[in-house]
Scaffold this active site. Structure first.
Site, PDB file in Angstrom:
ATOM      1  N   ARG A 164      -8.314 -40.151  53.713  1.00  0.00           N
ATOM      2  CA  ARG A 164      -7.013 -39.494  53.754  1.00  0.00           C
ATOM      3  C   ARG A 164      -6.620 -39.056  52.349  1.00  0.00           C
ATOM      4  O   ARG A 164      -6.820 -39.802  51.385  1.00  0.00           O
ATOM      5  CB  ARG A 164      -5.937 -40.432  54.310  1.00  0.00           C
ATOM      6  CG  ARG A 164      -5.960 -40.594  55.825  1.00  0.00           C
ATOM      7  CD  ARG A 164      -5.567 -39.305  56.559  1.00  0.00           C
ATOM      8  NE  ARG A 164      -5.577 -39.452  57.998  1.00  0.00           N
ATOM      9  CZ  ARG A 164      -6.635 -39.252  58.798  1.00  0.00           C
ATOM     10  NH1 ARG A 164      -7.790 -38.885  58.274  1.00  0.00           N
ATOM     11  NH2 ARG A 164      -6.534 -39.402  60.102  1.00  0.00           N
ATOM     12  N   GLU A 202      -1.820 -31.061  53.916  1.00  0.00           N
ATOM     13  CA  GLU A 202      -2.759 -30.194  54.634  1.00  0.00           C
ATOM     14  C   GLU A 202      -1.995 -29.230  55.531  1.00  0.00           C
ATOM     15  O   GLU A 202      -1.055 -29.660  56.197  1.00  0.00           O
ATOM     16  CB  GLU A 202      -3.721 -31.052  55.466  1.00  0.00           C
ATOM     17  CG  GLU A 202      -4.587 -31.927  54.574  1.00  0.00           C
ATOM     18  CD  GLU A 202      -5.583 -32.790  55.351  1.00  0.00           C
ATOM     19  OE1 GLU A 202      -5.613 -32.695  56.588  1.00  0.00           O
ATOM     20  OE2 GLU A 202      -6.330 -33.544  54.721  1.00  0.00           O
ATOM     21  N   HIS A 222     -10.849 -30.581  56.143  1.00  0.00           N
ATOM     22  CA  HIS A 222     -10.735 -31.755  57.022  1.00  0.00           C
ATOM     23  C   HIS A 222     -11.608 -31.593  58.282  1.00  0.00           C
ATOM     24  O   HIS A 222     -11.106 -31.555  59.407  1.00  0.00           O
ATOM     25  CB  HIS A 222      -9.265 -31.998  57.410  1.00  0.00           C
ATOM     26  CG  HIS A 222      -8.998 -33.419  57.819  1.00  0.00           C
ATOM     27  ND1 HIS A 222      -7.789 -34.029  57.603  1.00  0.00           N
ATOM     28  CD2 HIS A 222      -9.784 -34.346  58.431  1.00  0.00           C
ATOM     29  CE1 HIS A 222      -7.840 -35.270  58.070  1.00  0.00           C
ATOM     30  NE2 HIS A 222      -9.035 -35.485  58.573  1.00  0.00           N
TER      31      HIS A 222
HETATM   32  C1  GLV Z   1      -9.753 -37.627  61.088  1.00  0.00           C
HETATM   33  O1  GLV Z   1      -9.442 -37.595  59.942  1.00  0.00           O
HETATM   34  C2  GLV Z   1      -9.555 -38.773  61.905  1.00  0.00           C
HETATM   35  O2  GLV Z   1      -8.809 -39.686  61.525  1.00  0.00           O
HETATM   36  O3  GLV Z   1     -10.139 -38.801  62.999  1.00  0.00           O
END
Ligand code: GLV
Ligand code: GLV
Length: 323
Positions: free
Chosen positions: A239, A268, A287
């Site tokens: 994160r 984001e 991401h």
């Molecule tokens: C993506 O970042 C997730 O937490 O699945």
């Protein structure tokens, strides 16, 4: 009898949501790439028994307070820092995430990002397409070796262990730091537990896979980057807010560390003009850790199965463990 109302905060494929449409009144935000506006989310949640949410949806006290019918929230992610778990638990709302189904896929991407950053793949790919390639040269786009180096994994959950497994294939020494020791992983992966500082000091690749919590918020700050080797490469596939991005930027500019590979950001989507994106030694991805068709389908499917289980009064498959 009135059918339960389910709101899905993003357009998901028809075949995935069909089982929900069979049983419930379902409303789905019709856009694939647009976040549902806050007022629509609040409005919809206030009448819903179940929500299928994205990690970009903030599920907080305000929302939960108004959502008196809500019984289950299925988040299409393994991380759930977008959801106030305490506020949900207090109201008896079950929160589900998508562990396991994305472990190997996310580990693949994490390792791909590590390799891409170490071997300067993005720079190299741009270089050739821009017609800059004049000759084979001894140090043209020379990167840094991955094999036989030391990887330091911060956050040794399932994804961390899957990354360690890949690292073993590259003959790497594996260090890890985690909230708690994992003796089994140490045995299976020949991984060495160490303190956060020891890991920072010794690792050639510092890989962050820790979840975002009060404890990990900006764990990677100025002091952390100062402790890393000047040759270190920092990879973040956990994160964004686990990193102080200003401190990371300064560490890269001051050559306190060598490079960074980032799949996640504090905010984001990150702005195109963000200073981090201007650096040649930053490989940035939007991401996409779990983004294969197979895995994203499995994640969405698991969310639907969790919703159906709870609405039918059964145990959910993957409730968030801390509940
Ligand atoms: C993506 O970042 C997730 O937490 O699945
Ligand atoms: C590289 O292609 C080499 O032959 O060394």
């Amino acid at each position: 009898m009135r059918r339960p109302y389910v709101f899905i905060t993003r357009k998901l494929p028809d075949d995935i949501v069909a089982p929900l449409y069979d049983k419930y009144d379902v409303n789905m935000w019709p856009h694939e790439h647009l976040v549902v506006p806050r007022d629509v989310l609040l409005q919809e949640a206030s009448r819903a028994e179940a929500l299928i949410t994205m990690l970009s949806d903030r599920i907080d006290e305000e929302l939960l307070q108004q959502s008196v019918k809500l019984r289950v929230i299925a988040n299409v992610a393994v991380g759930y820092d977008n959801i106030d778990i305490e506020a949900a638990t207090k109201r008896g709302v079950i929160v589900c995430n998508t562990p396991d189904v994305l472990t190997e896929t996310t580990a693949d991407l994490t390792f791909a990002l590590l390799l891409a950053t170490a071997r300067r793949l993005v720079e190299a790919a741009e270089f050739i397409k821009e017609g800059k390639w004049k000759s084979w040269s001894p140090l043209l786009l020379a990167g840094t070796d991955v094999h036989h180096k030391t990887i330091g994994i911060v956050g040794m959950g399932k994804i961390g262990q899957a990354v360690a497994h890949r690292a073993k294939g590259f003959h790497m020494r594996v260090l890890y730091y985690n909230r708690s020791r994992n003796i089994e992983a140490e045995r299976a992966l020949d991984a060495t537990y160490c303190s956060f500082d020891e890991l920072l000091e010794q690792a050639d690749f510092v890989v962050c896979l820790a979840p975002l919590t009060n404890e990990t918020y900006q764990l990677f700050n100025r002091e952390a980057f100062m402790k890393m080797k000047r040759s270190a490469i920092f990879i973040n596939a956990g994160r964004g807010a686990v990193v102080d991005e200003k401190a990371l930027y300064d560490a890269l500019i001051d050559q306190q560390i060598a490079a960074a590979g980032l799949d996640v950001f504090a905010e984001e989507p990150i702005r195109e003009d963000h200073p981090l994106l201007q650096l040649p030694n930053v490989v940035a991805l939007p991401h996409i850790g779990s983004a294969t068709k197979e895995t994203r389908y499995a994640m969405m499917q698991l969310c639907c199965r969790n919703v159906i289980a709870v609405l039918e009064g059964k145990e959910p498959y993957t409730p968030v463990k801390s509940q």
